[in-house]
Design a protein around this motif. Structure first.
Motif, PDB file in Angstrom:
ATOM      1  N   UNK A   1       0.833  -1.204   0.000  1.00 19.53           N
ATOM      2  CA  UNK A   1       0.000   0.000   0.000  1.00 19.53           C
ATOM      3  C   UNK A   1       0.871   1.258   0.000  1.00 19.53           C
ATOM      4  N   UNK A   2       1.868   1.304   0.900  1.00 20.93           N
ATOM      5  CA  UNK A   2       2.746   2.470   0.953  1.00 20.93           C
ATOM      6  C   UNK A   2       3.633   2.545  -0.285  1.00 20.93           C
ATOM      7  N   UNK A   3       4.036   1.406  -0.792  1.00 20.04           N
ATOM      8  CA  UNK A   3       4.867   1.379  -1.986  1.00 20.04           C
ATOM      9  C   UNK A   3       4.121   1.979  -3.173  1.00 20.04           C
ATOM     10  N   UNK A   4       2.846   1.630  -3.325  1.00 20.08           N
ATOM     11  CA  UNK A   4       2.055   2.157  -4.442  1.00 20.08           C
ATOM     12  C   UNK A   4       1.784   3.650  -4.269  1.00 20.08           C
ATOM     13  N   UNK A   5       1.535   4.087  -3.039  1.00 22.56           N
ATOM     14  CA  UNK A   5       1.336   5.516  -2.798  1.00 22.56           C
ATOM     15  C   UNK A   5       2.588   6.309  -3.154  1.00 22.56           C
ATOM     16  N   UNK A   6       3.747   5.775  -2.759  1.00 24.25           N
ATOM     17  CA  UNK A   6       5.008   6.455  -3.060  1.00 24.25           C
ATOM     18  C   UNK A   6       5.253   6.491  -4.567  1.00 24.25           C
ATOM     19  N   UNK A   7       4.945   5.394  -5.260  1.00 23.59           N
ATOM     20  CA  UNK A   7       5.157   5.342  -6.711  1.00 23.59           C
ATOM     21  C   UNK A   7       4.244   6.349  -7.422  1.00 23.59           C
ATOM     22  N   UNK A   8       3.015   6.420  -6.998  1.00 28.08           N
ATOM     23  CA  UNK A   8       2.080   7.377  -7.609  1.00 28.08           C
ATOM     24  C   UNK A   8       2.577   8.805  -7.424  1.00 28.08           C
ATOM     25  N   UNK A   9       3.115   9.101  -6.246  1.00 26.82           N
ATOM     26  CA  UNK A   9       3.648  10.435  -5.982  1.00 26.82           C
ATOM     27  C   UNK A   9       4.823  10.739  -6.907  1.00 26.82           C
ATOM     28  N   UNK A  10       5.718   9.766  -7.087  1.00 25.46           N
ATOM     29  CA  UNK A  10       6.879   9.948  -7.952  1.00 25.46           C
ATOM     30  C   UNK A  10       6.438  10.189  -9.393  1.00 25.46           C
ATOM     31  N   UNK A  11       5.458   9.433  -9.869  1.00 22.34           N
ATOM     32  CA  UNK A  11       4.965   9.605 -11.232  1.00 22.34           C
ATOM     33  C   UNK A  11       4.344  10.989 -11.413  1.00 22.34           C
ATOM     34  N   UNK A  12       3.637  11.469 -10.411  1.00 19.80           N
ATOM     35  CA  UNK A  12       2.990  12.777 -10.502  1.00 19.80           C
ATOM     36  C   UNK A  12       4.016  13.900 -10.579  1.00 19.80           C
ATOM     37  N   UNK A  13       5.122  13.760  -9.852  1.00 18.62           N
ATOM     38  CA  UNK A  13       6.109  14.845  -9.773  1.00 18.62           C
ATOM     39  C   UNK A  13       7.172  14.752 -10.861  1.00 18.62           C
ATOM     40  N   UNK A  14       7.652  13.546 -11.129  1.00 19.84           N
ATOM     41  CA  UNK A  14       8.764  13.384 -12.064  1.00 19.84           C
ATOM     42  C   UNK A  14       8.405  12.622 -13.336  1.00 19.84           C
ATOM     43  N   UNK A  15       7.223  12.021 -13.386  1.00 23.13           N
ATOM     44  CA  UNK A  15       6.892  11.194 -14.529  1.00 23.13           C
ATOM     45  C   UNK A  15       7.491   9.811 -14.384  1.00 23.13           C
ATOM     46  N   UNK A  16       7.451   9.028 -15.458  1.00 22.58           N
ATOM     47  CA  UNK A  16       7.902   7.641 -15.383  1.00 22.58           C
ATOM     48  C   UNK A  16       9.341   7.439 -15.832  1.00 22.58           C
ATOM     49  N   UNK A  17       9.914   8.410 -16.525  1.00 23.88           N
ATOM     50  CA  UNK A  17      11.246   8.216 -17.076  1.00 23.88           C
ATOM     51  C   UNK A  17      12.253   9.273 -16.633  1.00 23.88           C
ATOM     52  N   UNK A  18      11.798  10.485 -16.386  1.00 27.33           N
ATOM     53  CA  UNK A  18      12.708  11.585 -16.085  1.00 27.33           C
ATOM     54  C   UNK A  18      13.437  11.364 -14.768  1.00 27.33           C
ATOM     55  N   UNK A  19      14.736  11.629 -14.753  1.00 23.33           N
ATOM     56  CA  UNK A  19      15.491  11.540 -13.509  1.00 23.33           C
ATOM     57  C   UNK A  19      14.951  12.580 -12.523  1.00 23.33           C
ATOM     58  N   UNK A  20      14.811  12.220 -11.262  1.00 24.26           N
ATOM     59  CA  UNK A  20      14.351  13.190 -10.256  1.00 24.26           C
ATOM     60  C   UNK A  20      15.257  14.406 -10.213  1.00 24.26           C
ATOM     61  N   UNK A  21      14.642  15.578 -10.159  1.00 29.44           N
ATOM     62  CA  UNK A  21      15.385  16.823 -10.094  1.00 29.44           C
ATOM     63  C   UNK A  21      15.369  17.349  -8.667  1.00 29.44           C
ATOM     64  N   UNK A  22      16.429  18.109  -8.336  1.00 24.18           N
ATOM     65  CA  UNK A  22      16.587  18.595  -6.976  1.00 24.18           C
ATOM     66  C   UNK A  22      15.372  19.391  -6.509  1.00 24.18           C
ATOM     67  N   UNK A  23      14.854  20.242  -7.391  1.00 24.66           N
ATOM     68  CA  UNK A  23      13.759  21.121  -6.996  1.00 24.66           C
ATOM     69  C   UNK A  23      12.474  20.363  -6.687  1.00 24.66           C
ATOM     70  N   UNK A  24      12.385  19.108  -7.124  1.00 21.29           N
ATOM     71  CA  UNK A  24      11.178  18.337  -6.850  1.00 21.29           C
ATOM     72  C   UNK A  24      11.253  17.481  -5.609  1.00 21.29           C
ATOM     73  N   UNK A  25      12.442  17.364  -5.007  1.00 14.52           N
ATOM     74  CA  UNK A  25      12.606  16.472  -3.859  1.00 14.52           C
ATOM     75  C   UNK A  25      11.747  16.896  -2.671  1.00 14.52           C
ATOM     76  N   UNK A  26      11.634  18.206  -2.462  1.00 18.55           N
ATOM     77  CA  UNK A  26      10.850  18.695  -1.324  1.00 18.55           C
ATOM     78  C   UNK A  26       9.368  18.370  -1.465  1.00 18.55           C
ATOM     79  N   UNK A  27       8.935  18.064  -2.687  1.00 14.74           N
ATOM     80  CA  UNK A  27       7.522  17.756  -2.920  1.00 14.74           C
ATOM     81  C   UNK A  27       7.200  16.283  -2.640  1.00 14.74           C
ATOM     82  N   UNK A  28       8.216  15.484  -2.377  1.00 17.15           N
ATOM     83  CA  UNK A  28       7.996  14.055  -2.122  1.00 17.15           C
ATOM     84  C   UNK A  28       7.559  13.842  -0.675  1.00 17.15           C
TER      85      UNK A  28
END
Length: 240
Positions: A68-95
């Motif tokens: 459950x927590x794994x899927x919530x975290x994945x959905x958050x990552x997809x919303x902020x960074x998409x499925x392919x883009x490397x995470x950017x520094x400015x988006x880390x605070x939004x996680x």
């Protein structure tokens, strides 16, 4: 003719701002390099780790044992960074979801299980008078599992306790949660370690689902830091 005053500081960056941007870029590049090196070792069915990331990924109570927590975290990552883009520094605070998962993991398994200090002069702690030159041992692990602070479920992995922030989780007692120390001697690498874990976990969530290996044995030992004695075995399943 009257010309309006222009605040050039908002248009032209100062030397300090430029140096800060360059430092931020370099830190981001170091994190990405670390993550890519880690991916090479995690590209197999079973991946071993003995550091903070290992604690984050697999423990008796962790994100890997909670789909459950794994899927919530994945959905958050997809919303902020998409499925392919490397995470950017400015988006880390939004996680936010990943943030509370990390906080809860550090509560259950703080890297340092105790803090040792020597007081230079006599001090009063509540009703207790502590003489000068006394060695004090602060049991971080015990504080993090104290039922009076965290409730009867202190032994369980429940990231939602941090959903309203650390202050609310600790009932406004900041010294009840100190995975990297406390005060002016707080670990200088705490932000780097946390951001590295965020980037690594975000990139893994973009490409894999995790499940515990049947070979994993939950047995932690204290060797400078709290670590799994036999490493951490994680099975990675590529997302379709």
């Amino acid at each position: 003719m009257i010309f309006p005053l222009i605040n050039y500081s908002k248009i032209v960056k100062s030397n300090d701002d430029l140096k800060s941007d360059e430092l931020q870029k370099r830190i981001h590049n170091v994190i990405i390099k670390t993550v890519k090196e880690r991916e090479k070792t995690m590209g197999h069915e079973n991946a071993d780790s003995t550091d903070f990331l290992g604690q984050l990924l697999l423990s008796k109570n962790s994100i890997i044992n909670s789909q459950e927590w794994q899927e919530q975290a994945r959905e958050e990552v997809f919303q902020i960074f998409g499925k392919e883009t490397h995470p950017r520094f400015e988006g880390l605070a939004k996680l936010k979801i990943i943030g509370i998962i990390i906080n809860e993991t550090l509560r259950l398994y703080p890297p340092g299980i105790a803090i040792i200090r020597k007081n230079e002069r006599e001090v009063k702690l509540g009703n207790l008078i502590v003489p000068a030159n006394i060695i004090l041992n602060v049991p971080v692990l015990a504080l993090h599992h104290d039922g009076d602070i965290w409730g009867g479920d202190a032994h369980l992995f429940k990231p939602e306790r941090f959903s309203q922030g650390v202050s609310n989780a600790t009932k406004n007692n900041p010294s009840a949660y100190m995975p990297f120390g406390f005060g002016p001697r707080n670990c200088v690498g705490s932000n780097f370690a946390t951001n590295t874990a965020k980037v690594t976990l975000a990139m893994m969530l973009q490409h894999y689902r995790f499940s515990p290996s049947p070979n994993y044995v939950h047995f932690h030992v204290h060797i400078t830091m709290l670590v799994p004695k036999n490493g951490v075995q994680v099975m990675l399943h590529a997302l379709k």
